[in-house]
Design an enzyme around this catalytic site. Structure first.
Site, PDB file in Angstrom:
ATOM      1  N   HIS A   1       0.861  -1.196   0.000  1.00  0.00           N
ATOM      2  CA  HIS A   1       0.000   0.000   0.000  1.00  0.00           C
ATOM      3  C   HIS A   1       0.893   1.240   0.000  1.00  0.00           C
ATOM      4  CE1 HIS A   1      -4.112   1.724   1.070  1.00  0.00           C
ATOM      5  NE2 HIS A   1      -3.308   2.776   1.023  1.00  0.00           N
TER       6      HIS A   1
ATOM      7  N   HIS B   1       1.207   5.018  -2.354  1.00  0.00           N
ATOM      8  CA  HIS B   1       0.644   5.862  -3.399  1.00  0.00           C
ATOM      9  C   HIS B   1       1.756   6.583  -4.155  1.00  0.00           C
ATOM     10  CE1 HIS B   1      -3.711   5.698  -2.312  1.00  0.00           C
ATOM     11  NE2 HIS B   1      -3.221   5.368  -1.129  1.00  0.00           N
TER      12      HIS B   1
ATOM     13  N   ASP C   1       1.629   9.249  -6.039  1.00  0.00           N
ATOM     14  CA  ASP C   1       1.595  10.706  -5.881  1.00  0.00           C
ATOM     15  C   ASP C   1       1.806  11.138  -4.438  1.00  0.00           C
ATOM     16  OD1 ASP C   1      -0.829   9.628  -5.127  1.00  0.00           O
ATOM     17  OD2 ASP C   1      -2.076  11.148  -6.081  1.00  0.00           O
TER      18      ASP C   1
ATOM     19  N   GLY D   1      -9.811   7.860  -1.884  1.00  0.00           N
ATOM     20  CA  GLY D   1     -10.356   9.195  -1.712  1.00  0.00           C
ATOM     21  C   GLY D   1     -11.235   9.264  -0.478  1.00  0.00           C
TER      22      GLY D   1
ATOM     23  N   HIS E   1      -9.820   0.719  -0.445  1.00  0.00           N
ATOM     24  CA  HIS E   1      -9.658   1.547   0.746  1.00  0.00           C
ATOM     25  C   HIS E   1     -10.954   1.466   1.567  1.00  0.00           C
ATOM     26  CE1 HIS E   1      -6.217   3.392  -1.275  1.00  0.00           C
ATOM     27  NE2 HIS E   1      -5.945   4.053  -0.163  1.00  0.00           N
TER      28      HIS E   1
ATOM     29  N   GLU F   1     -10.719   3.121   7.003  1.00  0.00           N
ATOM     30  CA  GLU F   1      -9.662   4.056   7.392  1.00  0.00           C
ATOM     31  C   GLU F   1     -10.267   5.207   8.188  1.00  0.00           C
ATOM     32  OE1 GLU F   1      -6.139   6.839   5.404  1.00  0.00           O
ATOM     33  OE2 GLU F   1      -7.720   6.022   4.127  1.00  0.00           O
TER      34      GLU F   1
ATOM     35  N   ASP G   1       1.874   3.946   2.886  1.00  0.00           N
ATOM     36  CA  ASP G   1       0.793   4.803   2.412  1.00  0.00           C
ATOM     37  C   ASP G   1       1.358   5.934   1.549  1.00  0.00           C
ATOM     38  OD1 ASP G   1      -1.824   5.455   1.982  1.00  0.00           O
ATOM     39  OD2 ASP G   1      -2.142   6.429   3.915  1.00  0.00           O
TER      40      ASP G   1
END
Length: 358
Positions: free
Chosen positions: A19, A21, A23, A176, A203, A206, A295
């Site tokens: 996991h 990201h 960006d 998101g 996701h 969370e 993350d």
């Protein structure tokens, strides 16, 4: 007394990351250079150290929605083919330098088309960057294509993921703002992915609770839970420390559904105040299929070595614990079975045996 693994030793250990990201993991200097190169005007500062500190301070506001605001600048400089190739290449280089031998890195192609790239061109650029950055560095990267749960493009993005499955895309995800945007809004996309015999991680759990996890599993057939930390809401502890699992928690544990846990990020988004208070300790004790992840390495100023070292400090984990967590992750990867076994038996186990013996 057995000496606990040190950060330097952990960095040399073969690690697995599920996991992360794209960006959320740029080098601060790259953000500054790309902003200058492409005329992006929005950075709060062009001083590299100040910018790195700004990202971390901005993310650590104890709220997922506020946490996500920092991404406008990284996404803002990732709008050309060359920028995407560079960011992906550097991601692979950075993970390999941290001792990661297998990683699944996710990104949302729909966020990178503002300057005219097609969705396929975006994915092609990222895959090219991962190939270039992985070459000769002992790391394998699988790409996860993500749809934004607040948008209405998930079926198109699911088809995009499947279209690139033979080039390095290994699964489909949604990400998101979680509250108010349940997984079932994207049921058509998930059912399409299932019909194509492809992989799903979502996701869930969370910033929102058990209903999000339940929908991800029972409506959308997620194979893994991105974060999934709120599953603890279905576990009751008695004064003696015993635990009673509710039906959903028992289902997650019994089915060995992997939890892609990101302790430092969860501290920043307000799940808990410290890593020592993170539910990962309880969930590991109860033998859930726990994995450890970064993350967003830029936003949380963290590496996978850092994450594992913090668990060593918080819970006294030794080499056996770190190997267990690593093998959990490799077992749960969306890479082909025989290749997963090879990494476990030929890379992970020998690597940990050498470090534990030394």
């Amino acid at each position: 007394m057995t000496q606990l693994p040190s950060p330097d030793q952990i960095r040399r250990a073969p690690k697995v990351l599920l996991h992360d990201h794209l960006d959320g993991g740029l080098r601060p200097a790259t953000v500054v250079e790309l902003a200058e190169e492409h005329g992006y005007p929005g950075l709060p500062t062009t001083d590299v150290d100040e910018l790195a500190a700004w990202f971390t301070a901005g993310a650590a506001r104890k709220d997922l929605v506020l946490y996500l605001e920092t991404f406008q600048h990284t996404v803002g400089v990732m709008q050309t083919r060359d920028a995407l190739v560079r960011v992906a290449r550097e991601c692979a280089e950075d993970l390999a330098a941290d001792g990661v031998v297998y990683a699944e890195v996710r990104f949302a192609p729909e966020l990178h088309i503002e300057q005219g790239l097609s969705l396929d061109e975006v994915v092609d650029a990222v895959l090219e960057g991962f190939r270039a950055g992985s070459q000769g560095r002992g790391i394998t990267i699988g790409t996860l294509v993500t749809a934004m749960r607040t948008a209405a493009n998930s079926r198109e993005i699911a088809e995009l993921a499947v279209r690139h499955r033979d080039q390095g895309v290994v699964g489909f995800d949604i990400a998101g703002k979680e509250a108010g945007y349940p997984p079932s809004r994207h049921l058509d996309a998930f059912q399409y992915v299932q019909r194509e015999n492809f992989h799903i991680t979502i996701h869930a759990g969370e910033a929102f609770g058990l209903p999000s996890i339940w929908e991800a599993l029972q409506w959308c057939n997620a194979e893994r839970l991105g974060h999934g930390v709120r599953i603890v809401d279905d576990i009751t502890l008695d004064p003696e420390g015993g635990a009673t699992l509710g039906r959903l928690a028992a289902f997650v544990r019994d089915r060995r559904i992997p939890l892609e846990m990101c302790p430092t990020s969860n501290v920043h988004t307000g799940v808990c105040d410290t890593v020592a208070e993170h539910p990962i300790g309880l969930l590991k004790d109860l033998k859930f299929r726990v994995t450890v992840n970064t993350d967003n390495r830029l936003m949380s100023d963290v590496t996978l070595t850092d994450e594992l070292a913090r668990l060593v400090d918080a819970f006294g984990y030794g080499w056996d614990d770190l190997q267990w967590l690593t093998i959990n992750a490799m077992k749960s990867a969306f890479w082909p079975f025989e290749k997963r076994l090879r990494i476990i038996n030929e890379v992970i186990k020998p690597g940990y045996a050498a470090l534990a013996g030394g």
